[in-house]
Design a protein around this motif. Structure first.
Motif, PDB file in Angstrom:
ATOM      1  N   TRP A  12       0.903  -1.226  -0.024  1.00 38.20           N
ATOM      2  CA  TRP A  12       0.122  -0.069   0.056  1.00 38.20           C
ATOM      3  C   TRP A  12       0.817   1.455  -0.028  1.00 38.20           C
ATOM      4  CZ3 TRP A  12      -4.737   0.623  -1.245  1.00 38.20           C
ATOM      5  CH2 TRP A  12      -5.685  -0.086  -1.181  1.00 38.20           C
ATOM      6  N   SER A  13       1.951   1.372   0.765  1.00 36.95           N
ATOM      7  CA  SER A  13       2.854   2.279   1.030  1.00 36.95           C
ATOM      8  C   SER A  13       3.451   2.620  -0.367  1.00 36.95           C
ATOM      9  CB  SER A  13       3.828   2.049   2.099  1.00 36.95           C
ATOM     10  OG  SER A  13       4.744   3.073   1.960  1.00 36.95           O
ATOM     11  N   LEU A  14       3.903   1.670  -1.231  1.00 39.51           N
ATOM     12  CA  LEU A  14       4.609   2.027  -2.659  1.00 39.51           C
ATOM     13  C   LEU A  14       3.480   2.342  -3.541  1.00 39.51           C
ATOM     14  CD1 LEU A  14       6.958  -1.063  -2.740  1.00 39.51           C
ATOM     15  CD2 LEU A  14       7.455   1.243  -2.025  1.00 39.51           C
ATOM     16  N   ARG A  15       2.440   1.911  -3.280  1.00 35.41           N
ATOM     17  CA  ARG A  15       1.544   2.171  -4.355  1.00 35.41           C
ATOM     18  C   ARG A  15       0.920   3.599  -4.297  1.00 35.41           C
ATOM     19  NH1 ARG A  15      -1.285  -3.732  -3.826  1.00 35.41           N
ATOM     20  NH2 ARG A  15      -0.066  -4.734  -5.330  1.00 35.41           N
ATOM     21  N   ILE A  16       0.593   3.952  -2.939  1.00 38.01           N
ATOM     22  CA  ILE A  16       0.040   5.222  -2.811  1.00 38.01           C
ATOM     23  C   ILE A  16       1.224   6.254  -2.955  1.00 38.01           C
ATOM     24  CG2 ILE A  16      -0.897   6.839  -1.083  1.00 38.01           C
ATOM     25  CD1 ILE A  16      -2.241   4.245   0.148  1.00 38.01           C
ATOM     26  N   ASP A  17       2.402   5.723  -2.898  1.00 38.48           N
ATOM     27  CA  ASP A  17       3.676   6.688  -2.988  1.00 38.48           C
ATOM     28  C   ASP A  17       3.505   7.261  -4.416  1.00 38.48           C
ATOM     29  OD1 ASP A  17       6.121   8.092  -3.262  1.00 38.48           O
ATOM     30  OD2 ASP A  17       7.166   6.627  -1.751  1.00 38.48           O
ATOM     31  N   ALA A  18       3.680   6.075  -5.283  1.00 41.08           N
ATOM     32  CA  ALA A  18       3.442   6.229  -6.909  1.00 41.08           C
ATOM     33  C   ALA A  18       2.242   7.213  -7.297  1.00 41.08           C
ATOM     34  CB  ALA A  18       3.494   4.624  -7.531  1.00 41.08           C
ATOM     35  N   ILE A  19       1.061   6.947  -6.693  1.00 42.82           N
ATOM     36  CA  ILE A  19      -0.002   7.858  -7.135  1.00 42.82           C
ATOM     37  C   ILE A  19       0.415   9.132  -6.583  1.00 42.82           C
ATOM     38  CG2 ILE A  19      -2.506   8.344  -6.567  1.00 42.82           C
ATOM     39  CD1 ILE A  19      -2.832   5.427  -6.051  1.00 42.82           C
ATOM     40  N   TYR A  20       0.794   9.387  -5.726  1.00 44.07           N
ATOM     41  CA  TYR A  20       1.281  10.822  -4.928  1.00 44.07           C
ATOM     42  C   TYR A  20       2.329  11.488  -5.844  1.00 44.07           C
ATOM     43  CZ  TYR A  20       2.993  14.274  -1.715  1.00 44.07           C
ATOM     44  OH  TYR A  20       3.444  15.369  -1.138  1.00 44.07           O
ATOM     45  N   CYS A  21       3.223  10.667  -6.416  1.00 43.18           N
ATOM     46  CA  CYS A  21       4.350  11.129  -7.390  1.00 43.18           C
ATOM     47  C   CYS A  21       3.786  11.412  -8.652  1.00 43.18           C
ATOM     48  CB  CYS A  21       5.298  10.196  -7.493  1.00 43.18           C
ATOM     49  SG  CYS A  21       6.370   9.990  -5.912  1.00 43.18           S
ATOM     50  N   VAL A  22       2.695  10.906  -9.099  1.00 38.82           N
ATOM     51  CA  VAL A  22       2.054  11.047 -10.316  1.00 38.82           C
ATOM     52  C   VAL A  22       1.298  12.384 -10.342  1.00 38.82           C
ATOM     53  CG1 VAL A  22       0.205  10.546 -12.021  1.00 38.82           C
ATOM     54  CG2 VAL A  22       1.990   8.891 -11.412  1.00 38.82           C
ATOM     55  N   ALA A  27       1.622  18.056 -11.366  1.00 36.11           N
ATOM     56  CA  ALA A  27       1.144  19.425 -11.023  1.00 36.11           C
ATOM     57  C   ALA A  27       2.269  20.366 -11.013  1.00 36.11           C
ATOM     58  CB  ALA A  27       0.419  19.538  -9.517  1.00 36.11           C
ATOM     59  N   VAL A  28       3.526  19.916 -10.574  1.00 36.63           N
ATOM     60  CA  VAL A  28       4.605  20.653 -10.493  1.00 36.63           C
ATOM     61  C   VAL A  28       5.065  21.212 -12.015  1.00 36.63           C
ATOM     62  CG1 VAL A  28       6.951  20.649 -10.034  1.00 36.63           C
ATOM     63  CG2 VAL A  28       5.486  20.180  -8.495  1.00 36.63           C
ATOM     64  N   ALA A  29       5.093  19.943 -12.993  1.00 38.11           N
ATOM     65  CA  ALA A  29       5.432  20.283 -14.225  1.00 38.11           C
ATOM     66  C   ALA A  29       4.439  21.104 -14.952  1.00 38.11           C
ATOM     67  CB  ALA A  29       5.573  18.779 -14.888  1.00 38.11           C
ATOM     68  N   VAL A  30       3.467  20.925 -14.759  1.00 41.98           N
ATOM     69  CA  VAL A  30       2.233  21.659 -15.446  1.00 41.98           C
ATOM     70  C   VAL A  30       2.366  23.182 -14.877  1.00 41.98           C
ATOM     71  CG1 VAL A  30      -0.203  22.287 -15.892  1.00 41.98           C
ATOM     72  CG2 VAL A  30       0.675  19.895 -16.205  1.00 41.98           C
ATOM     73  N   ALA A  31       2.543  23.526 -13.418  1.00 38.72           N
ATOM     74  CA  ALA A  31       2.487  24.764 -12.962  1.00 38.72           C
ATOM     75  C   ALA A  31       3.771  25.342 -12.788  1.00 38.72           C
ATOM     76  CB  ALA A  31       1.476  24.807 -11.855  1.00 38.72           C
ATOM     77  N   SER A  51       8.490  16.276 -14.056  1.00 36.23           N
ATOM     78  CA  SER A  51       8.486  15.380 -15.122  1.00 36.23           C
ATOM     79  C   SER A  51       9.220  13.942 -14.556  1.00 36.23           C
ATOM     80  CB  SER A  51       9.025  15.576 -16.430  1.00 36.23           C
ATOM     81  OG  SER A  51       8.308  16.743 -17.086  1.00 36.23           O
ATOM     82  N   VAL A  52      10.315  14.234 -14.033  1.00 32.78           N
ATOM     83  CA  VAL A  52      11.107  12.971 -13.151  1.00 32.78           C
ATOM     84  C   VAL A  52      10.421  12.196 -12.189  1.00 32.78           C
ATOM     85  CG1 VAL A  52      13.387  12.494 -11.929  1.00 32.78           C
ATOM     86  CG2 VAL A  52      13.515  13.937 -13.980  1.00 32.78           C
ATOM     87  N   VAL A  53       9.576  13.111 -11.402  1.00 30.08           N
ATOM     88  CA  VAL A  53       8.996  12.700 -10.527  1.00 30.08           C
ATOM     89  C   VAL A  53       7.559  11.582 -10.934  1.00 30.08           C
ATOM     90  CG1 VAL A  53       7.204  12.931  -8.378  1.00 30.08           C
ATOM     91  CG2 VAL A  53       9.267  14.374  -8.731  1.00 30.08           C
ATOM     92  N   VAL A  54       7.219  12.128 -12.270  1.00 32.54           N
ATOM     93  CA  VAL A  54       6.211  11.325 -12.694  1.00 32.54           C
ATOM     94  C   VAL A  54       6.750   9.800 -13.421  1.00 32.54           C
ATOM     95  CG1 VAL A  54       4.785  11.021 -14.930  1.00 32.54           C
ATOM     96  CG2 VAL A  54       4.557  13.250 -13.318  1.00 32.54           C
ATOM     97  N   VAL A  55       7.913   9.975 -13.836  1.00 36.03           N
ATOM     98  CA  VAL A  55       8.648   8.757 -14.537  1.00 36.03           C
ATOM     99  C   VAL A  55       9.033   7.800 -13.254  1.00 36.03           C
ATOM    100  CG1 VAL A  55      10.867   7.951 -15.629  1.00 36.03           C
ATOM    101  CG2 VAL A  55       9.525   9.990 -16.496  1.00 36.03           C
ATOM    102  N   TRP A  56       9.461   8.388 -12.091  1.00 37.93           N
ATOM    103  CA  TRP A  56       9.773   7.544 -10.852  1.00 37.93           C
ATOM    104  C   TRP A  56       8.636   7.117 -10.490  1.00 37.93           C
ATOM    105  CZ3 TRP A  56      13.357   5.415  -8.139  1.00 37.93           C
ATOM    106  CH2 TRP A  56      12.958   5.023  -6.911  1.00 37.93           C
ATOM    107  N   ALA A  57       7.446   7.641 -10.373  1.00 37.66           N
ATOM    108  CA  ALA A  57       6.146   6.751 -10.133  1.00 37.66           C
ATOM    109  C   ALA A  57       6.047   5.506 -10.828  1.00 37.66           C
ATOM    110  CB  ALA A  57       4.864   7.630 -10.291  1.00 37.66           C
ATOM    111  N   ILE A 106       5.284  19.662   2.073  1.00 36.83           N
ATOM    112  CA  ILE A 106       5.300  18.649   0.894  1.00 36.83           C
ATOM    113  C   ILE A 106       6.364  17.650   1.367  1.00 36.83           C
ATOM    114  CG2 ILE A 106       5.926  18.209  -1.572  1.00 36.83           C
ATOM    115  CD1 ILE A 106       4.561  20.858  -2.061  1.00 36.83           C
ATOM    116  N   ALA A 107       7.645  18.281   1.864  1.00 41.62           N
ATOM    117  CA  ALA A 107       8.879  17.633   2.342  1.00 41.62           C
ATOM    118  C   ALA A 107       8.353  16.769   3.191  1.00 41.62           C
ATOM    119  CB  ALA A 107       9.900  18.436   2.631  1.00 41.62           C
ATOM    120  N   ILE A 108       7.630  16.989   4.497  1.00 42.03           N
ATOM    121  CA  ILE A 108       7.077  16.158   5.559  1.00 42.03           C
ATOM    122  C   ILE A 108       6.281  15.008   4.913  1.00 42.03           C
ATOM    123  CG2 ILE A 108       5.505  16.125   7.394  1.00 42.03           C
ATOM    124  CD1 ILE A 108       6.534  18.902   8.142  1.00 42.03           C
ATOM    125  N   ASP A 109       5.428  15.320   3.753  1.00 38.59           N
ATOM    126  CA  ASP A 109       4.488  14.128   3.267  1.00 38.59           C
ATOM    127  C   ASP A 109       5.494  13.197   2.538  1.00 38.59           C
ATOM    128  OD1 ASP A 109       2.237  15.441   3.699  1.00 38.59           O
ATOM    129  OD2 ASP A 109       1.971  16.193   1.512  1.00 38.59           O
TER     130      ASP A 109
END
Length: 132
Positions: A12-22, A27-31, A51-57, A106-109
């Motif tokens: 669950w942690s890894l899957r939710i982490d991936a969703i959070y990263c996407v 959002a960061v890439a677009v804005a 973009s790198v964070v999305v690829v990381w997901a 965000i860093a705390i998240d």
């Protein structure tokens, strides 16, 4: 008291982490242009980072499917710790206290994902001894 299921928590942690990263990376890439006005970082750098964070997901999901859970948790936890430190450092370039607070949040998240992965690792059953 119920014992924590390390395998379920880890997955669950890894899957939710991936969703959070996407979501966050997208959002960061677009804005990136708007964010660049608030924190003193170039828009191109923010777009690249997002973009790198999305690829990381995507890589996290590949790790979930292909690697042993213990290895995937360790890798992702390590990256999350480094990412949390980098994001926290960006808060120092924020133009306002509110922006700095948001970046630190965000860093705390990100750090909390690392904590959940560490907890999952701690509660996983010990690996089977290899008979030789």
């Amino acid at each position: 008291m119920t014992r924590i299921n390390g395998r379920a928590l880890g997955l669950w942690s890894l899957r939710i982490d991936a969703i959070y990263c996407v979501l966050l990376g997208g959002a960061v890439a677009v804005a990136s242009a708007q964010i660049a006005r608030t924190i003193a970082q170039p828009a191109w750098l923010l777009a690249l980072a997002g973009s790198v964070v999305v690829v990381w997901a995507g890589l996290v999901m590949v790790m979930v499917a292909k690697l042993r859970l213990r290895i995937a948790l360790r890798l992702v936890m390590g990256v999350n710790i480094v990412a949390a430190l980098l994001v926290a450092a960006c808060s120092m370039t924020a133009g306002s206290m509110l922006a700095a607070f948001i970046v630190v949040a965000i860093a705390i998240d990100i750090l909390l994902f690392a904590v959940s992965q560490a907890l999952a690792l701690r509660t996983l059953p010990a690996p089977e001894a290899v008979a030789g």
